[in-house]
Every structure is written in structure tokens, then in C-alpha cells.
Write a protein that holds these residues in place. Structure first.
Motif, PDB file in Angstrom:
ATOM      1  N   PHE A  30       0.898  -1.141   0.012  1.00 19.75           N
ATOM      2  CA  PHE A  30       0.003   0.123  -0.025  1.00 19.75           C
ATOM      3  C   PHE A  30       0.820   1.418  -0.039  1.00 19.75           C
ATOM      4  CE2 PHE A  30      -3.872  -2.270   1.849  1.00 19.75           C
ATOM      5  CZ  PHE A  30      -4.762  -1.874   0.784  1.00 19.75           C
ATOM      6  N   MET A  31       2.000   1.218   0.835  1.00 22.32           N
ATOM      7  CA  MET A  31       2.965   2.400   0.920  1.00 22.32           C
ATOM      8  C   MET A  31       3.466   2.692  -0.524  1.00 22.32           C
ATOM      9  SD  MET A  31       4.453   1.774   4.643  1.00 22.32           S
ATOM     10  CE  MET A  31       3.152   1.741   6.108  1.00 22.32           C
ATOM     11  N   ALA A  32       4.112   1.612  -1.253  1.00 22.63           N
ATOM     12  CA  ALA A  32       4.720   1.605  -2.457  1.00 22.63           C
ATOM     13  C   ALA A  32       3.494   2.200  -3.417  1.00 22.63           C
ATOM     14  CB  ALA A  32       4.939   0.610  -3.016  1.00 22.63           C
ATOM     15  N   SER A  33       2.206   1.731  -3.291  1.00 24.33           N
ATOM     16  CA  SER A  33       1.362   2.349  -4.370  1.00 24.33           C
ATOM     17  C   SER A  33       1.044   3.912  -4.031  1.00 24.33           C
ATOM     18  CB  SER A  33       0.150   1.821  -4.054  1.00 24.33           C
ATOM     19  OG  SER A  33      -1.118   2.164  -4.870  1.00 24.33           O
ATOM     20  N   ALA A  34       1.055   4.392  -2.773  1.00 23.71           N
ATOM     21  CA  ALA A  34       0.802   5.730  -2.396  1.00 23.71           C
ATOM     22  C   ALA A  34       1.875   6.583  -2.754  1.00 23.71           C
ATOM     23  CB  ALA A  34       0.489   5.734  -0.720  1.00 23.71           C
ATOM     24  N   HIS A  35       3.286   6.060  -2.483  1.00 26.54           N
ATOM     25  CA  HIS A  35       4.245   6.686  -3.015  1.00 26.54           C
ATOM     26  C   HIS A  35       4.384   7.129  -4.190  1.00 26.54           C
ATOM     27  CE1 HIS A  35       8.614   7.570  -3.004  1.00 26.54           C
ATOM     28  NE2 HIS A  35       8.590   7.211  -4.360  1.00 26.54           N
ATOM     29  N   ALA A  36       3.890   6.147  -5.186  1.00 26.42           N
ATOM     30  CA  ALA A  36       3.901   6.433  -6.646  1.00 26.42           C
ATOM     31  C   ALA A  36       2.796   7.401  -6.656  1.00 26.42           C
ATOM     32  CB  ALA A  36       3.496   5.275  -7.433  1.00 26.42           C
ATOM     33  N   LYS A  37       1.778   7.644  -6.117  1.00 26.81           N
ATOM     34  CA  LYS A  37       0.651   8.474  -6.475  1.00 26.81           C
ATOM     35  C   LYS A  37       1.006   9.931  -5.840  1.00 26.81           C
ATOM     36  CE  LYS A  37      -3.581   5.566  -5.838  1.00 26.81           C
ATOM     37  NZ  LYS A  37      -4.976   5.022  -5.102  1.00 26.81           N
ATOM     38  N   PHE A  38       1.676   9.759  -4.646  1.00 24.62           N
ATOM     39  CA  PHE A  38       1.825  11.128  -3.923  1.00 24.62           C
ATOM     40  C   PHE A  38       3.302  11.797  -4.617  1.00 24.62           C
ATOM     41  CE2 PHE A  38      -0.835   9.686  -0.532  1.00 24.62           C
ATOM     42  CZ  PHE A  38      -1.900  10.618  -0.771  1.00 24.62           C
ATOM     43  N   ALA A  39       4.396  11.037  -4.732  1.00 26.85           N
ATOM     44  CA  ALA A  39       5.712  11.585  -4.917  1.00 26.85           C
ATOM     45  C   ALA A  39       6.063  11.305  -6.418  1.00 26.85           C
ATOM     46  CB  ALA A  39       6.737  10.652  -4.007  1.00 26.85           C
ATOM     47  N   GLY A  40       4.899  10.461  -7.276  1.00 30.63           N
ATOM     48  CA  GLY A  40       5.443  10.319  -8.546  1.00 30.63           C
ATOM     49  C   GLY A  40       6.429   9.497  -8.761  1.00 30.63           C
ATOM     50  N   GLY A  41       6.807   8.760  -9.980  1.00 29.48           N
ATOM     51  CA  GLY A  41       7.810   8.066 -10.063  1.00 29.48           C
ATOM     52  C   GLY A  41       7.529   6.396  -9.654  1.00 29.48           C
ATOM     53  N   VAL A  42       8.331   5.516  -9.406  1.00 26.72           N
ATOM     54  CA  VAL A  42       8.091   4.227  -9.214  1.00 26.72           C
ATOM     55  C   VAL A  42       8.164   3.881  -7.714  1.00 26.72           C
ATOM     56  CG1 VAL A  42       8.831   1.819  -9.865  1.00 26.72           C
ATOM     57  CG2 VAL A  42       8.850   3.628 -11.471  1.00 26.72           C
ATOM     58  N   GLY A  43       6.856   3.275  -7.072  1.00 30.83           N
ATOM     59  CA  GLY A  43       7.043   2.667  -5.889  1.00 30.83           C
ATOM     60  C   GLY A  43       7.878   1.539  -5.784  1.00 30.83           C
ATOM     61  N   LEU A  44       8.409   1.091  -4.581  1.00 35.89           N
ATOM     62  CA  LEU A  44       9.254  -0.149  -4.531  1.00 35.89           C
ATOM     63  C   LEU A  44       8.655  -0.768  -3.029  1.00 35.89           C
ATOM     64  CD1 LEU A  44      11.773  -1.788  -5.430  1.00 35.89           C
ATOM     65  CD2 LEU A  44      13.190  -0.190  -4.213  1.00 35.89           C
ATOM     66  N   CYS A  45       8.638  -2.186  -3.295  1.00 33.21           N
ATOM     67  CA  CYS A  45       8.416  -2.694  -1.862  1.00 33.21           C
ATOM     68  C   CYS A  45       8.946  -4.234  -2.062  1.00 33.21           C
ATOM     69  CB  CYS A  45       6.667  -2.847  -1.546  1.00 33.21           C
ATOM     70  SG  CYS A  45       5.822  -3.787  -2.700  1.00 33.21           S
ATOM     71  N   TYR A  46       9.291  -4.839  -0.807  1.00 35.68           N
ATOM     72  CA  TYR A  46       9.958  -6.121  -0.955  1.00 35.68           C
ATOM     73  C   TYR A  46       9.247  -6.977   0.093  1.00 35.68           C
ATOM     74  CZ  TYR A  46      13.701  -6.105   2.560  1.00 35.68           C
ATOM     75  OH  TYR A  46      14.280  -5.994   3.851  1.00 35.68           O
ATOM     76  N   ALA A  47       9.438  -8.229   0.104  1.00 31.58           N
ATOM     77  CA  ALA A  47       8.924  -9.265   1.100  1.00 31.58           C
ATOM     78  C   ALA A  47       9.570 -10.493   1.028  1.00 31.58           C
ATOM     79  CB  ALA A  47       7.414  -9.475   0.994  1.00 31.58           C
ATOM     80  N   THR A  48       9.656 -11.065   2.077  1.00 32.72           N
ATOM     81  CA  THR A  48      10.113 -12.512   1.882  1.00 32.72           C
ATOM     82  C   THR A  48       9.321 -13.688   1.020  1.00 32.72           C
ATOM     83  OG1 THR A  48      11.147 -14.306   3.429  1.00 32.72           O
ATOM     84  CG2 THR A  48       9.232 -13.406   4.114  1.00 32.72           C
ATOM     85  N   SER A  49       9.936 -14.998   1.264  1.00 30.16           N
ATOM     86  CA  SER A  49       9.072 -15.939   0.286  1.00 30.16           C
ATOM     87  C   SER A  49       7.934 -16.145   1.231  1.00 30.16           C
ATOM     88  CB  SER A  49      10.033 -17.140   0.331  1.00 30.16           C
ATOM     89  OG  SER A  49      10.458 -17.627   1.439  1.00 30.16           O
ATOM     90  N   GLY A  50       7.097 -17.395   0.382  1.00 29.62           N
ATOM     91  CA  GLY A  50       5.764 -17.674   1.070  1.00 29.62           C
ATOM     92  C   GLY A  50       4.908 -16.708   1.523  1.00 29.62           C
ATOM     93  N   PRO A  51       4.628 -16.932   2.798  1.00 33.81           N
ATOM     94  CA  PRO A  51       3.398 -15.763   3.250  1.00 33.81           C
ATOM     95  C   PRO A  51       4.037 -14.616   3.353  1.00 33.81           C
ATOM     96  CG  PRO A  51       4.844 -16.943   4.909  1.00 33.81           C
ATOM     97  CD  PRO A  51       5.171 -17.595   3.698  1.00 33.81           C
ATOM     98  N   GLY A  52       5.052 -13.910   3.147  1.00 33.01           N
ATOM     99  CA  GLY A  52       5.433 -12.699   3.094  1.00 33.01           C
ATOM    100  C   GLY A  52       5.000 -12.105   1.661  1.00 33.01           C
ATOM    101  N   ALA A  53       5.544 -12.865   0.715  1.00 29.29           N
ATOM    102  CA  ALA A  53       5.237 -12.517  -0.660  1.00 29.29           C
ATOM    103  C   ALA A  53       3.583 -12.632  -1.027  1.00 29.29           C
ATOM    104  CB  ALA A  53       5.646 -13.633  -1.769  1.00 29.29           C
ATOM    105  N   ILE A  54       2.852 -13.688  -0.536  1.00 32.91           N
ATOM    106  CA  ILE A  54       1.432 -13.558  -0.384  1.00 32.91           C
ATOM    107  C   ILE A  54       0.543 -12.274   0.128  1.00 32.91           C
ATOM    108  CG2 ILE A  54      -0.550 -14.868   0.442  1.00 32.91           C
ATOM    109  CD1 ILE A  54       1.164 -17.225   0.104  1.00 32.91           C
TER     110      ILE A  54
END
Length: 597
Positions: free
Chosen positions: A60-84
Motif C-alpha cells: 500500500f505504501m509503495a502504491s501511495a508513494h507512486a501517487k503522491f511522490a510520482g515515479g516508481v514505488g518499491l516494496c519487498y517481502a520474504t518468500s511464501g507468506p510474506g510474498a502472499i
């Protein structure tokens, strides 16, 4: 200098201009975690890491970053449940056409296909949300083009892309691809975009608009950077301007011919504008509700959008221009003829003036104990210059869309096409991270606050002392009800409130703020609503501002169909809170019919 794959990933992303990532650690991204610590730099430069409490909030924060700041939002997560966990926030970005890159871990390559712990088929999992690009790394020399393509495609397509990195690959020594058959050699740099339609198309659009007598303009998020151009075109055409919800900040609400939102959360002047116009100009919007647009055949249509697949999607527009909103409107302006008949615009202005009176009267109606509309009405004149406002899905979106008068320079957003519950607080964090000097106000219902808002408050408590301006307010409407759905069931299904599904626990949100080192303000007195806002806006730290509000104030649509009226009457025998529902509904309807009386 030699580096491993993880170190290369963060370095390459910075070369693309991405300097903030939202995420949560795990053994599936252990290499990335360690490399990220180094990538942040001892002086605070480099890749800034914002640690969330849940991966969904990172997306959500990466999406909002793109909306408010412009440019590309970036997020990351671990495998399995984190990715889900990332998926919901990524779908928010996808459906609102926001560029976001997601980096996810995976189990070791040697374990894949062995039903290993946390092994999930991530390519298949992300194939829909990241349909333009999802790839899994297998060798170090592949990683450069994976990063380059993910960022470039996200930006160019305004979409979500995904990079999957097995944890053993993350620790391997990075190497550039060799210059041999079967390799590719990519570079950094966003493509120059063709943003201006051909002259023939511009002239065709101008011909349609010049022939119109009663012109309506509908703007969306694609016009957030085109305020001056929209106003100039509207003035030349003598048009009224309605706004899709994501385009609320595109033009100021204090212009007398701006009719406000359109749709179920919209205004009556916008409804009237669409029903009475003979020409419709849609700019930068994929507004979903065709029933609120003119009946096909009653108005000629022109549409402008940067994405071709959005053209002639909701209304059979006669001329479709593929281009950037600001650039296209600026090129269109000299081709338009100045309208001299002011009767259409005078009608629009009169409707808007009457509507603001209706909203004020509705806001001041008594309730048990506080009318939620008054909370927003009292905030509106207090909105600080250049503030950023976020809203959640639910009944708060109604009051955000209708009762707040945005002035030039303000920003605001919410989960639009996905309409996901729980986006207001992560959006507020992303806004504050992008603009720490600006006041940020998040508006949320108690259902969303209980779902995930409270864990985001812990993130706020972790980072707020880094901000140059500590003013961040999370306003909670505590009505002990999943209110928007309750009203939808009453009006759309003809059913009374189902208490087992709709009633939620009371909770002391303001006291919770104090528990985590923030400021809490509680208000249950309608005459102290304004003072509560003043106290929150003057606080020396982030605030949870809790208003104890009446769940039975109806979020009336701009017009009521015969079907809705029948359903409301059908609901009456089954409604457990009938007296309050009828009393509040009568007040709202009388204000619409007899404003000022």
C-alpha cells in the motif's frame, strides 16, 4: 568492486532513481536484508528503508508513494507468506494504474519442486497482478536485465512488476552477462514518451467541443498535474467540472463551477451536470459507473487518456485522444472557440452554491452523539495549506469526497478502483515519508482501524521523530459499525442491519495512541468537534483523533432511484435500529428538498 547479487540489486535500483523501499524481513530475503543495511549509507543517503509491521502495508505504501511522490514505488517481502501478503496492496496499485516494483524472495533453487517449506509457485501467484512483467532469477548474470525491465515496464506501463530472487542466488557473486549468444544487455533510463496526439485528432475533438452548447468535463487522477490546463479549457468552453474520486485534488473545490465528485459518493450538481449536458469531455479518468454518465446518444463525447485501453471504455466517445492530459489540453486550447452564452455556466454555479448550503445543513443536524458529516465539515476550513489528506474505503469516503473543500496545492487519495479497506493509514505514512514537511491527515473508519490501522500506528511511532514537521493526524470515526456495508444492505438489498456481521467492538483508539507514545484526543460532543481539530493540528507529535459518531446518518447518493426507495421501505420490518435510521434519513432528505429551511 565485487559485490553479491543482493548488493547489486539495491545499487541498480538507486541508479534508476529509486531511493525508498517499504518492506519486512525474512529468511527468504536474508541476503537482501543484509545488503540493504549497507545500501542505506552511514550518512543517511542511499536506499532508505521503511520497516512496516505487515507486508500488505508495504505494498500500500509503495502504491501511495507512486501517487503522491510520482515515479516508481518499491516494496519487498520474504518468500511464501510474506510474498502472499503483498498482493492486496499491489492490486491497489495495479487497479489505480500506479507503477510499483515488488521484490520477493524464494526458497533455494535446489529445493524448488520438492514441496519445501514456504515454497509457493510465485510466478503463477503474481502473474495476474504483475501481468506485464514477473520473472524469477536463476543465475547472477540474469539479474541486471530483470531489475532494468521491471522498473522500465512499471514506469512505462503504469503497472505492477515483480522480481523473484531465490535466497541462495541473493548471496552469489554478481556478474554482468557475457557478450555471447543467449544473453541480453540492458541499460538504465526511462523512455521518452509520446504525449501529444496528432493534429487531426485534436481538430476533430475541437470541432465536437465547439459545437456543444452545454459542456460537462469529467476529470480524474490523470489531471492531477494539469490543473491550469483543465481550468483554461473549462473557462473557454463555459463548462462545469465534475471529478472522479481519485481526481479530487485535480481542480480546487472553491471554483464556483466545480461540481465535486461524481457517482455513488458524489454530489447532486455533478449528477445534474451529466444528465443535462449535450457534450462530455472526459480527461484522465476511468470512472467506473456508467449509469452516472449521460445516457448514450444524449451527449457527444471526447476522451483524453495516456492509456489507450481506457478510451471509450465507459462511454461511447466520438473522438479519442491518446496523450498526456496537460500536454493535450494545452494543444487543444487554441483550437477552441470562446463561449459567450453564460446561461449554462450560470445554472451550474447556482446548483453548486445551493449544494454547499445543503451540505452545511446536513452537517449541523443533531445525531447520537456526533454527526460524522460535521467532523469533515469542521475540518474543511481548517485544512492547512499544501496538506495531504488520505481516506479509507467505507462511509468516510463519502464525507471525504463531498464535505472537504480542497484548495490549490493540496493533495489527497485513497484506494480507488480496488476500494480496499485499510489503505488510509499506510497511504498517510507514505505521504509523510515523501513530504515530511507537510501536514498529513488520514481519515479512517473504526473497521479499517481495527483491521490494520492500529499496526500502522506502531510504524508511525517508530519514525515520526525523523520528520521535520511532526504533524500527522489519523482521524477515526468510531461508530461501532461496518457502516458503508450496513447502508448498502439497507438500500440495495432491502435488508435491515445484520448485527452479527456489521457490529464491531468498541475500542479506545485515543488511549491506544497514548500507549505507544503518540497523542490521543477523544471527542463525543458535537459542539467541541472544531476545538478537537484545533488541538490535533497544534500537537507536537502524531495524533489519533477519535470521534464517537452516529452510525445511522445515511450517506445518501446524489439521486435516489425508485428501486432504492422500495428497498428502503422493505428493510423497515427487519431493522433493529429503526427509530434512529428513520429520524436521520428524514433530516437528510428534507435538507435536500428544502435547503436552508
Amino acid at each position: 568492486m565485487s559485490m553479491n547479487v543482493s548488493e547489486f540489486v539495491w545499487k541498480r535500483l538507486q541508479e534508476w532513481g529509486l531511493h525508498r523501499v517499504y518492506g519486512y524481513p525474512g529468511d527468504g530475503v536474508g541476503g537482501l536484508d543484509v545488503a540493504l543495511e549497507k545500501a542505506q549509507g552511514s550518512d543517511g543517503s542511499g536506499m532508505e528503508y521503511v520497516q512496516v509491521r505487515h507486508e500488505e502495508m508495504a505494498a500500500f505504501m509503495a502504491s501511495a508513494h507512486a501517487k503522491f511522490a510520482g515515479g516508481v514505488g518499491l516494496c519487498y517481502a520474504t518468500s511464501g507468506p510474506g510474498a502472499i501478503h503483498l498482493l492486496n496492496g499491489l492490486y491497489d496499485a495495479k487497479m489505480d494504474n500506479q507503477p510499483v516494483v515488488a521484490i520477493v524472495g524464494q526458497q533455494a533453487r535446489t529445493a524448488l519442486g520438492a514441496h519445501y517449506q514456504q515454497e509457493v509457485d510465485l510466478v503463477s501467484l503474481f502473474k495476474d497482478v504483475a501481468s506485464d512483467y514477473v520473472a524469477i532469477g536463476t543465475v547472477p548474470s540474469q539479474v541486471r536485465h530483470m531489475v532494468d525491465r521491471a522498473v522500465r515496464i512499471a514506469q512505462n506501463k503504469r503497472s505492477v512488476t515483480c522480481i523473484i530472487l531465490p535466497n541462495d542466488l541473493q548471496l552469489m557473486a554478481y556478474e554482468d552477462p557475457p557478450l555471447v549468444h543467449g544473453t541480453t544487455h540492458t541499460g538504465v533510463g526511462f523512455p521518452a514518451e509520446s504525449k501529444l496526439p496528432e493534429q487531426e485528432g485534436l481538430q476533430a475533438a475541437a470541432n465536437v467541443l465547439n459545437e456543444g452548447k452545454k459542456i460537462a468535463i469529467l476529470v480524474g487522477a490523470g489531471c492531477l498535474h494539469a490543473t491550469d490546463e483543465v481550468i483554461a479549457v473549462a473557462d473557454k468552453l463555459g463548462a462545469g467540472i465534475a471529478k472522479a474520486l481519485l481526481g479530487k485534488a485535480a481542480v480546487p473545490d472553491d471554483l464556483p463551477y466545480v461540481t465535486g465528485g461524481l457517482g455513488l459518493l458524489g454530489t447532486k450538481p455533478s449528477w445534474d451536470l451529466m444528465q443535462d449536458c449535450d457534450t462530455l469531455l472526459m480527461v484522465g479518468t476511468s470512472f467506473p459507473y456508467s449509469e452516472f454518465l449521460p445516457k448514450p446518444g444524449t451527449a457527444r463525447g471526447v476522451q483524453i487518456d495516456i492509456k489507450g485501453d481506457k478510451l471509450s471504455l465507459r462511454y461511447p466517445t466520438e473522438v479519442n485522444l491518446l496523450g498526456d492530459s496537460a500536454v493535450t489540453l494545452k494543444a487543444l486550447l487554441p483550437l477552441l472557440e470562446q463561449k459567450t452564452d453564460t446561461s449554462w455556466r450560470n445554472t451550474i454555479k447556482s446548483n453548486v452554491e445551493d449544494w454547499w448550503k445543503v451540505l452545511e445543513e446536513r452537517a449541523m443536524h443533531s445525531a447520537e452523539p456526533i454527526n460524522p458529516q460535521r467532523v469533515f465539515w469542521e475540518l474543511s476550513p481548517r485544512l492547512p495549506e499544501n496538506c495531504i489528506v488520505t481516506a479509507d474505503s467505507g462511509s468516510v469516503a463519502n464525507w471525504y469526497g463531498r464535505d472537504l473543500k480542497f484548495r490549490r496545492g493540496m493533495m489527497g487519495s485513497l484506494s480507488g478502483s480496488l476500494a480496499s479497506l485499510g489503505a488510509a493509514t499506510p497511504y498517510a505514512v507514505a505521504a509523510k515519508m515523501a513530504y515530511p514537511e507537510r501536514v498529513v491527515i488520514g481519515t479512517i473508519g473504526d473497521g479499517a482501524m481495527q483491521m490494520n490501522g492500529m499496526n500502522v500506528m506502531i510504524t508511525i511511532s517508530k519514525y515520526w521523530k525523523q520528520w521535520s514537521n511532526p504533524h500527522l493526524i489519523i482521524m477515526v470515526l468510531n461508530n461501532r459499525d461496518l457502516n458503508q456495508v450496513t447502508w448498502e444492505e439497507r438500500v440495495q438489498l432491502g435488508e435491515g442491519k445484520t448485527e452479527s456481521t456489521q457490529s464491531i467492538p468498541d475500542f479506545p483508539y485515543a488511549k491506544y495512541a497514548e500507549l505507544i507514545g503518540l497523542k490521543g484526543i477523544f471527542c463525543n460532543d458535537p459542539d467541541k468537534v472544531g476545538a478537537a481539530w484545533d488541538e490535533a493540528l497544534g500537537a507536537d507529535r502524531p495524533v489519533i483523533l477519535e470521534f464517537y459518531t452516529d452510525p445511522n446518518v445515511p450517506p445518501l447518493p446524489p439521486h435516489i432511484t425508485l428501486k432504492d426507495a422500495k428497498n428502503f421501505m422493505t428493510m423497515i420490518p427487519d431493522e433493529p435500529e429503526l427509530g434512529s435510521v428513520l429520524k436521520n434519513s428524514a433530516k437528510e432528505l428534507l435538507s435536500t428538498v428544502l435547503p436552508g429551511r
